[in-house]
Structure formats: structure tokens, C-alpha cells
Design a protein around this motif. Structure first.
Motif, PDB file in Angstrom:
ATOM      1  N   LEU A 159       0.835  -1.210   0.000  1.00 18.57           N
ATOM      2  CA  LEU A 159       0.000   0.000   0.000  1.00 18.57           C
ATOM      3  C   LEU A 159       0.869   1.259   0.000  1.00 18.57           C
ATOM      4  CD1 LEU A 159      -3.043  -0.713   2.379  1.00 18.57           C
ATOM      5  CD2 LEU A 159      -2.993  -0.701  -0.114  1.00 18.57           C
ATOM      6  N   SER A 160       1.647   1.409  -1.038  1.00 22.37           N
ATOM      7  CA  SER A 160       2.504   2.586  -1.181  1.00 22.37           C
ATOM      8  C   SER A 160       1.645   3.814  -1.472  1.00 22.37           C
ATOM      9  CB  SER A 160       3.482   2.360  -2.334  1.00 22.37           C
ATOM     10  OG  SER A 160       3.936   3.577  -2.868  1.00 22.37           O
ATOM     11  N   PRO A 161       1.789   4.896  -0.697  1.00 20.36           N
ATOM     12  CA  PRO A 161       0.986   6.098  -0.956  1.00 20.36           C
ATOM     13  C   PRO A 161       1.121   6.606  -2.394  1.00 20.36           C
ATOM     14  CG  PRO A 161       2.032   6.269   1.199  1.00 20.36           C
ATOM     15  CD  PRO A 161       2.591   5.048   0.543  1.00 20.36           C
ATOM     16  N   ASP A 162       2.342   6.583  -2.937  1.00 14.38           N
ATOM     17  CA  ASP A 162       2.534   7.072  -4.305  1.00 14.38           C
ATOM     18  C   ASP A 162       1.795   6.191  -5.315  1.00 14.38           C
ATOM     19  OD1 ASP A 162       4.070   9.188  -3.472  1.00 14.38           O
ATOM     20  OD2 ASP A 162       5.993   8.174  -3.794  1.00 14.38           O
ATOM     21  N   GLU A 163       1.869   4.878  -5.113  1.00  9.11           N
ATOM     22  CA  GLU A 163       1.179   3.981  -6.040  1.00  9.11           C
ATOM     23  C   GLU A 163      -0.336   4.119  -5.913  1.00  9.11           C
ATOM     24  OE1 GLU A 163       1.353  -0.631  -7.677  1.00  9.11           O
ATOM     25  OE2 GLU A 163       2.368  -0.120  -5.792  1.00  9.11           O
ATOM     26  N   MET A 164      -0.824   4.299  -4.688  1.00  7.51           N
ATOM     27  CA  MET A 164      -2.260   4.464  -4.503  1.00  7.51           C
ATOM     28  C   MET A 164      -2.750   5.763  -5.150  1.00  7.51           C
ATOM     29  SD  MET A 164      -3.258   1.707  -3.073  1.00  7.51           S
ATOM     30  CE  MET A 164      -1.895   0.810  -3.847  1.00  7.51           C
TER      31      MET A 164
END
Length: 232
Positions: free
Chosen positions: A211-216
Motif C-alpha cells: 500500500l505505497s501512498p505514491d502507487e495508490m
């Protein structure tokens, strides 16, 4: 005289019944080691896991440790998403519980699926029934499989992202009465509690990484494009 009293006291303490160790209490707790994230602007709807058919329904419905495990999975996913800077909706027990407004407001929806099997094999009698004793049986137990984490755009159901969490096989055996059967004898088994605890930690450690913030945020932008094209 002192020596005699000491010997008598020691003998009495050795013959006295030893207190039974308390049952193992599984801990379903997880805290991310990542620093607090800035708000991402992502709203994530969390849907309850699809447990599949690999775990007997009696275990899911009646086993207290499993019910705690299932509840902790849902609560911990929501807490982790919040720590990653996301706003969450739910958890929803079923996708059908999501209203039209929920689907519009949430950019992403997370659907966990447990392709996990709890198998009990090699049943054998280890103590015959007598006038004074009940029959006892033993089963080999294994908990293993895969947890699939899928993210969709909630209004259209369009697929965006998927990750797989492989569980290390956890093997042990249980003993118990014939009357309770294999499933019934899992209720108070410490190894079963430890197997669920290991599964929980593997899932949360993997989800923390995925759950990477950048990927989300990137997925959320894709979801916004889908919503715009479909006029939701």
C-alpha cells in the motif's frame, strides 16, 4: 531437625500438582514502521474478505480465535490505510452494502480473497475407549495457501491492481475426543492460534509494503479517468 523439615517440605512440593500453564492467547496486532504519511487525497473502500471454501464454515462461524482473526484483519487493513494517508470507507461486509454514494466517493476499493486451506488428515485412534477412558484421536493439520489483494474502481468494478501474499505452510497436529471431531478439537488448540497469528503477520507485513501512498495516488488518478469516461 531443620534438615528433616526441609526434606519433607521439598518432597511435598515435588508431589503437589503443578499449576497448568494458561492457554496461549493469539495476538493480532500490527503497527507500521513507516513514518506518518501526508494526506494522499485517496479514499479507499475496504470490503470484507472472501474466505472461499478452504476453511470449514464451522471454524469460521464457531471458533472464537478465528472470529478474532477475521475481525482483526478488517480493522488492521483500515488502520494501515489510514496510517498511509488515505481516507477509508467501510469495512463493508459485502460489496452489495456499498451504496451509489459510497462508490462515487471512494476512488478505490480493496477486495481481499483468501485462497487458503485448512486441511485435517491422517486421522488415527491413539487411545481406545475403555470403561474408564474415552477414545482419543489425532489429526495432522496444515494451514497454507495464498491471499489475493485486488483493487478495483468501485463504481464500474474495473480491475486496477492485484498482489498475492503467499503463506508459509504451518503444520501441526491436534488430539481430541471422537465426539468433538477434528473441527471441534481445534477450538482450544495453541498451535492453531499460532498458525492464525503467523498468517496475520504475513498478510499485514506484505500489505504494509504494497500500500505505497505514491502507487495508490497513481491508481486513484486512473480510477478518476474511468469515472469521468463512464460519467459516474
Amino acid at each position: 531437625a531443620f534438615l528433616a523439615v526441609t526434606i519433607v517440605a521439598l518432597a511435598a512440593s515435588m508431589s503437589a500438582p503443578q499449576p497448568k500453564a494458561p492457554p496461549y492467547e493469539a495476538r493480532f496486532e500490527y503497527a507500521t514502521s513507516a513514518p506518518a504519511a501526508e494526506p494522499t487525497g485517496v479514499t479507499l473502500a475496504v470490503v470484507a474478505p472472501d474466505w472461499g471454501t478452504g476453511i470449514d464454515q464451522r471454524v469460521r462461524n464457531e471458533n472464537g480465535t478465528f472470529r478474532r482473526y477475521a475481525s482483526a484483519v478488517m480493522g488492521s487493513i483500515t488502520e494501515l490505510a489510514t496510517a498511509k494517508g488515505m481516507t477509508t470507507k467501510g469495512p463493508f461486509a459485502d460489496p452489495a452494502e456499498m451504496t451509489y454514494a459510497d462508490k462515487k466517493e471512494a476512488g478505490l476499493a480493496l477486495f481481499p480473497k483468501f485462497d487458503v486451506a485448512l486441511t485435517l488428515t491422517n486421522e488415527k485412534v491413539i487411545q481406545q475407549q475403555t470403561q474408564y477412558t474415552s477414545e482419543l484421536r489425532q489429526w495432522d493439520v496444515s494451514l497454507d495457501g495464498t491471499i489475493v489483494l485486488r483493487i478495483q474502481e468501485p463504481a464500474s468494478g474495473e480491475f486496477l491492481w492485484q498482489k498475492r501474499v503467499e503463506l508459509e505452510p504451518y503444520k501441526f497436529y491436534i488430539k481430541g475426543s471422537t465426539e468433538q471431531g477434528a473441527v471441534g478439537n481445534l477450538s482450544d488448540d495453541d498451535d492453531f492460534k499460532k498458525a492464525l497469528e503467523a498468517s496475520y503477520q504475513t498478510l499485514m507485513t506484505s500489505l504494509d509494503k504494497y500500500l505505497s501512498p505514491d502507487e495508490m495516488k497513481a491508481l486513484n488518478a486512473q480510477a478518476a479517468e474511468i469515472k469521468a469516461k463512464k460519467v459516474y
